[in-house]
Write an enzyme that holds these catalytic residues in place. Sequence first.
Site, mmCIF file in Angstrom:
data_model
loop_
_atom_site.group_PDB
_atom_site.id
_atom_site.type_symbol
_atom_site.label_atom_id
_atom_site.label_comp_id
_atom_site.label_asym_id
_atom_site.label_seq_id
_atom_site.Cartn_x
_atom_site.Cartn_y
_atom_site.Cartn_z
ATOM 1 N N GLY A 73 -36.228 -30.362 89.084
ATOM 2 C CA GLY A 73 -35.396 -29.191 88.824
ATOM 3 C C GLY A 73 -34.115 -29.551 88.118
ATOM 4 O O GLY A 73 -33.149 -30.003 88.734
ATOM 5 N N LEU A 74 -34.120 -29.330 86.809
ATOM 6 C CA LEU A 74 -32.964 -29.642 85.979
ATOM 7 C C LEU A 74 -32.389 -28.348 85.406
ATOM 8 O O LEU A 74 -31.196 -28.068 85.517
ATOM 9 C CB LEU A 74 -33.439 -30.579 84.854
ATOM 10 N N THR A 75 -33.265 -27.533 84.810
ATOM 11 C CA THR A 75 -32.821 -26.331 84.098
ATOM 12 C C THR A 75 -32.259 -25.294 85.070
ATOM 13 O O THR A 75 -32.778 -25.098 86.165
ATOM 14 C CB THR A 75 -34.006 -25.721 83.331
ATOM 15 N N GLY B 287 -30.381 -24.825 79.740
ATOM 16 C CA GLY B 287 -31.317 -25.933 79.870
ATOM 17 C C GLY B 287 -30.976 -27.058 78.903
ATOM 18 O O GLY B 287 -30.911 -28.229 79.284
ATOM 19 N N GLY C 123 -60.634 -14.706 62.927
ATOM 20 C CA GLY C 123 -60.529 -13.277 62.631
ATOM 21 C C GLY C 123 -60.176 -12.492 63.889
ATOM 22 O O GLY C 123 -59.407 -12.966 64.735
ATOM 23 N N GLY C 124 -60.752 -11.304 64.053
ATOM 24 C CA GLY C 124 -60.442 -10.444 65.206
ATOM 25 C C GLY C 124 -60.784 -11.103 66.526
ATOM 26 O O GLY C 124 -60.090 -10.899 67.538
ATOM 27 N N GLU D 160 -39.002 -29.296 77.762
ATOM 28 C CA GLU D 160 -38.584 -30.706 77.720
ATOM 29 C C GLU D 160 -37.806 -31.034 76.440
ATOM 30 O O GLU D 160 -38.024 -32.057 75.801
ATOM 31 C CB GLU D 160 -39.778 -31.645 77.935
ATOM 32 N N THR E 261 -35.843 -28.531 73.271
ATOM 33 C CA THR E 261 -36.304 -27.683 72.163
ATOM 34 C C THR E 261 -36.389 -28.513 70.868
ATOM 35 O O THR E 261 -35.861 -29.636 70.804
ATOM 36 C CB THR E 261 -35.308 -26.525 71.921
ATOM 37 N N SER E 262 -36.987 -27.915 69.851
ATOM 38 C CA SER E 262 -37.084 -28.620 68.558
ATOM 39 C C SER E 262 -35.698 -28.918 67.998
ATOM 40 O O SER E 262 -35.484 -29.958 67.359
ATOM 41 C CB SER E 262 -37.891 -27.789 67.556
#
Length: 387
Positions: A126-128, A133, A346-347, A370, A372-373
């Site tokens: 638990g970090l965020t 975050g 396709g669909g 973990e 973001t970009s």
Amino acid sequence: MSIDHRLSAEHEELRRTVEEFAHDVIAPKIGDYYERHEFPYEIIREMGRMGLFGLPFPEEYGGMGGDYLALGLALEELARVDSSVAITLEAGVSLGAMPLYLFGSEEQKRTWLPKLCAGEMLGAFGLTEPDGGSDAGGTRTTARLDESTGEWVINGTKCFITNSGTDITGLVTVTAVTGRKPDGKPLISAILVPSGTPGFTVAAPYSKVGWNASDTRELSFADVRVPRENLVGEEGRGYAQFLRILDEGRIAIAALATGLAQGCVDESVKYAKERVAFGRVIGDFQAVQFKIADMEMKAHTSRLAWRDAASRLVQGEPFKKEAALAKLYSSTIAVDNAREATQIHGGYGFMNEYPVARMWRDSKILEIGEGTSEIQRMLVARELGLG
Ligand SMILES: Cc1cc2nc3c(=O)[nH]c(=O)nc-3n(C[C@H](O)[C@H](O)[C@H](O)COP(=O)(O)OP(=O)(O)OC[C@H]3O[C@@H](n4cnc5c(N)ncnc54)[C@H](O)[C@@H]3O)c2cc1C
């Protein structure tokens, strides 16, 4: 100097075993779990029996004595078929057990690792927090040492925590401010909180866009008391510890993302050979062939990137930049491949019964979780001496 693209016999055997398991056991069942937003205990138990949760840990703690490359290979093969089970493994190993293995006391390792390695118990990290975050140093959760009882008293909220509320979750390691440095900056420490500790509340699962057969929850701590010995590592070293955990975790996420990207190729090749339009299978159209060739190029390059980072980690060399590059690239191309695979279908690609629909929904989080970009780009730029 020697260069060899082949895996060792042990690594290749592991890869093939997990590939078969994913194909034979996970693929036929996971769609229903996903649709019901249900955690697949039965599959996770099997993965535990196979030793996957103990892959990179020594045998003396119940592990398989493998390495991070082995973990990456397993994650890639799982995610080729399904990302919910892959992220359950990734978070269980990299975030749940690894902090205890790398930084925990001998007693913490002996108490918790055998059950975590067997997959009988899941750990969470638990970090965020709801307020942020990416800026993990801005942690607001606090832990005060009550000298009279020798206990930490924890208060705060963590959000988006993987594996934190399943029936087999046994612990969460949380980061908390335990004091201030002389310059006023927070001392962040990591503390192990067993599930069921009074004052520790686990919310109902989130309703998510993807990873629907995985467990993600908000956690709150109201005067939660745990013994002083539950500190993981040194007091005030929590920030440095989780940076290390996240560096390694990026390689695991990159392997997982590569698996998703490859799964998109697998499904697209299969579909392109079956689906007929204008009297021909769509795989005869060069527009479809080129899309699939590009998807294969990206999955292949992504694999080289995560294996390179894993190899540096296993050799004990610096790997921070390579891990960030692999995570950035693989998550970007996983989203690309999922979009193209859906287009090729396709669909039907928009129908949840097709695996590519699940892959599309599961791909976006890879650019967020973990780190973001944007955070990966910051790390790479910093490694290049900028900023
Ligand atoms: C399904 C799921 C599972 C997760 N599991 C876990 C878990 O097990 N444990 C855990 O601790 N966390 C977990 N997370 C949290 C995840 O790691 C964070 O969501 C992520 O790090 C981003 O933090 P944030 O959501 O607070 O976004 P923010 O940090 O608020 O960022 C919002 C946007 O601002 C951008 N941004 C922020 N700072 C900068 C900057 N300096 N420069 C440029 N752009 C910036 C970000 O890139 C992003 O685009 C999970 C999240 C999800 C959705």
